[in-house]
Design an enzyme around this catalytic site. Structure first.
Site, PDB file in Angstrom:
ATOM      1  N   ASN A   7      25.521  51.135   2.632  1.00 36.93           N
ATOM      2  CA  ASN A   7      25.726  50.363   1.543  1.00 36.93           C
ATOM      3  C   ASN A   7      26.714  49.136   1.790  1.00 36.93           C
ATOM      4  OD1 ASN A   7      27.109  49.317  -1.028  1.00 36.93           O
ATOM      5  ND2 ASN A   7      26.252  50.774  -1.779  1.00 36.93           N
ATOM      6  N   ARG A  18      37.590  35.286  -2.055  1.00 39.33           N
ATOM      7  CA  ARG A  18      37.958  33.932  -1.545  1.00 39.33           C
ATOM      8  C   ARG A  18      36.848  33.019  -2.449  1.00 39.33           C
ATOM      9  NH1 ARG A  18      41.446  32.289   2.835  1.00 39.33           N
ATOM     10  NH2 ARG A  18      43.134  33.491   2.192  1.00 39.33           N
ATOM     11  N   HIS A  43      23.823  47.135  -4.320  1.00 35.14           N
ATOM     12  CA  HIS A  43      23.715  47.410  -6.052  1.00 35.14           C
ATOM     13  C   HIS A  43      24.006  45.980  -6.599  1.00 35.14           C
ATOM     14  CE1 HIS A  43      25.657  49.908  -9.205  1.00 35.14           C
ATOM     15  NE2 HIS A  43      24.896  49.398  -9.839  1.00 35.14           N
ATOM     16  N   HIS A  50      29.891  42.256  -7.052  1.00 35.23           N
ATOM     17  CA  HIS A  50      29.898  41.983  -5.443  1.00 35.23           C
ATOM     18  C   HIS A  50      28.455  41.449  -5.141  1.00 35.23           C
ATOM     19  CE1 HIS A  50      28.155  45.969  -6.077  1.00 35.23           C
ATOM     20  NE2 HIS A  50      29.240  46.624  -6.152  1.00 35.23           N
ATOM     21  N   THR A 100      33.691  52.566  -9.532  1.00 32.34           N
ATOM     22  CA  THR A 100      32.593  52.795  -8.531  1.00 32.34           C
ATOM     23  C   THR A 100      31.685  53.780  -9.662  1.00 32.34           C
ATOM     24  OG1 THR A 100      31.869  53.624  -6.379  1.00 32.34           O
ATOM     25  CG2 THR A 100      33.651  54.591  -7.424  1.00 32.34           C
ATOM     26  N   GLY A 193      31.079  58.770  -1.748  1.00 32.42           N
ATOM     27  CA  GLY A 193      32.457  59.156  -1.359  1.00 32.42           C
ATOM     28  C   GLY A 193      32.427  59.868   0.049  1.00 32.42           C
ATOM     29  N   GLY A 214      28.678  53.981   1.865  1.00 31.92           N
ATOM     30  CA  GLY A 214      29.351  52.585   1.962  1.00 31.92           C
ATOM     31  C   GLY A 214      30.873  52.429   2.349  1.00 31.92           C
ATOM     32  N   HIS A 215      31.582  52.890   1.118  1.00 29.80           N
ATOM     33  CA  HIS A 215      33.036  52.252   1.314  1.00 29.80           C
ATOM     34  C   HIS A 215      33.707  52.864   2.435  1.00 29.80           C
ATOM     35  CE1 HIS A 215      37.352  52.415  -0.159  1.00 29.80           C
ATOM     36  NE2 HIS A 215      37.067  51.435  -0.408  1.00 29.80           N
TER      37      HIS A 215
END
Ligand code: PXP
Length: 240
Positions: A7, A18, A43, A50, A100, A193, A214-215
């Site tokens: 992800n 930015r 997503h 995002h 999330t 997670g 992902g994270h």
């Protein structure tokens, strides 16, 4: 062979901080694929916090990159998703205030809506997945809804493992759901997670065919680099 989906939403989060063009999620999608990921997950949220429409459109059109587009049941988003022609769609719950995706879909509340969306996506030959909690009832409803796949929300397990609490009951629950789903011809995925440790526990469940991460993976890449982290996850999911 188990597959790894990466992800890349958080690359867009960094770019958006930015309001400029770097780091580019489209470049990231190609880079992640070349580093050994089997698919890319993005997503397209209703609040576009995002990934934005142009990112999704461009990423879905990259050749030789399998794209898993996560969407809510919002009709405008479903319409857009179909236009972008991703390889896979995963339907997830969405709540504006959440940091999330906090849990799986409320299948009973959204049964009719989901049925219509699944039928629509099937006609477009898009592999469809439902993001659900590890509950046998939700697996049964998913079978009834004739989705191709389910993705089991692993957030609770991941939190228990991270906080060094007892996690066996939750792991068993996920295993039971995975076996039941697989015996009923649903492809089983897992996500949310996941770090190295939790992925290692889950990789022992034969029925889980795909992990979407992902994270932690993106965060760890700041120190180790994407290719090294992707390789490490690949090795973990390959082993039992
Ligand atoms: N799978 C689904 C369906 C998700 O919604 C998410 C979070 O966006 C993930 C996997 C990845 O979760 P994490 O970023 O915690 O690894």
């Amino acid at each position: 062979m188990k597959r790894l989906g990466v992800n890349i939403d958080h690359i867009a989060t960094l770019r958006n901080a930015r309001g400029e063009l770097h780091p580019d999620p489209v470049f990231a999608a190609k880079f992640v694929k070349n580093s050994g990921a089997d698919s890319i997950t993005i997503h397209l949220r209703e609040d576009r916090r995002h990934i934005n429409d142009l990112d999704a459109k461009k990423i879905c059109s990259i050749k030789n990159v399998l794209v898993n587009l996560e969407i809510s049941t919002n009709s405008q988003i479903v319409k857009k998703a179909i236009q972008f022609k991703p390889d896979f769609i995963c339907i997830v719950p969405e709540n504006r205030k959440e940091i999330t995706t906090e849990g799986g879909l409320n299948l009973n509340k959204n049964k009719n809506k989901l049925k219509k969306i699944i039928n629509k996506l099937k006609k477009k030959k898009i592999r469809t997945s439902l993001f659900i909690n590890p509950s046998l009832n939700d697996v049964k409803t998913s079978i009834e809804l004739k989705t191709n796949c389910i993705e089991i929300h692993t957030g609770k397990l991941a939190n228990l493992v991270k906080s060094k609490k007892k996690f066996n009951k939750e792991l068993k629950r996920i295993k039971k759901c995975s076996i039941y789903a697989s015996n009923n011809n649903l492809e089983v995925h897992a996500g949310h997670g996941l770090d190295y440790k939790t992925t290692r526990y889950l990789s022992r469940i034969n029925e889980i065919e795909e992990f979407n991460i992902g994270h932690f993976l993106i965060g760890e890449s700041i120190f180790e680099g994407l290719p090294k982290v992707i390789k490490r996850f690949r090795n973990i999911i390959k082993k039992k």
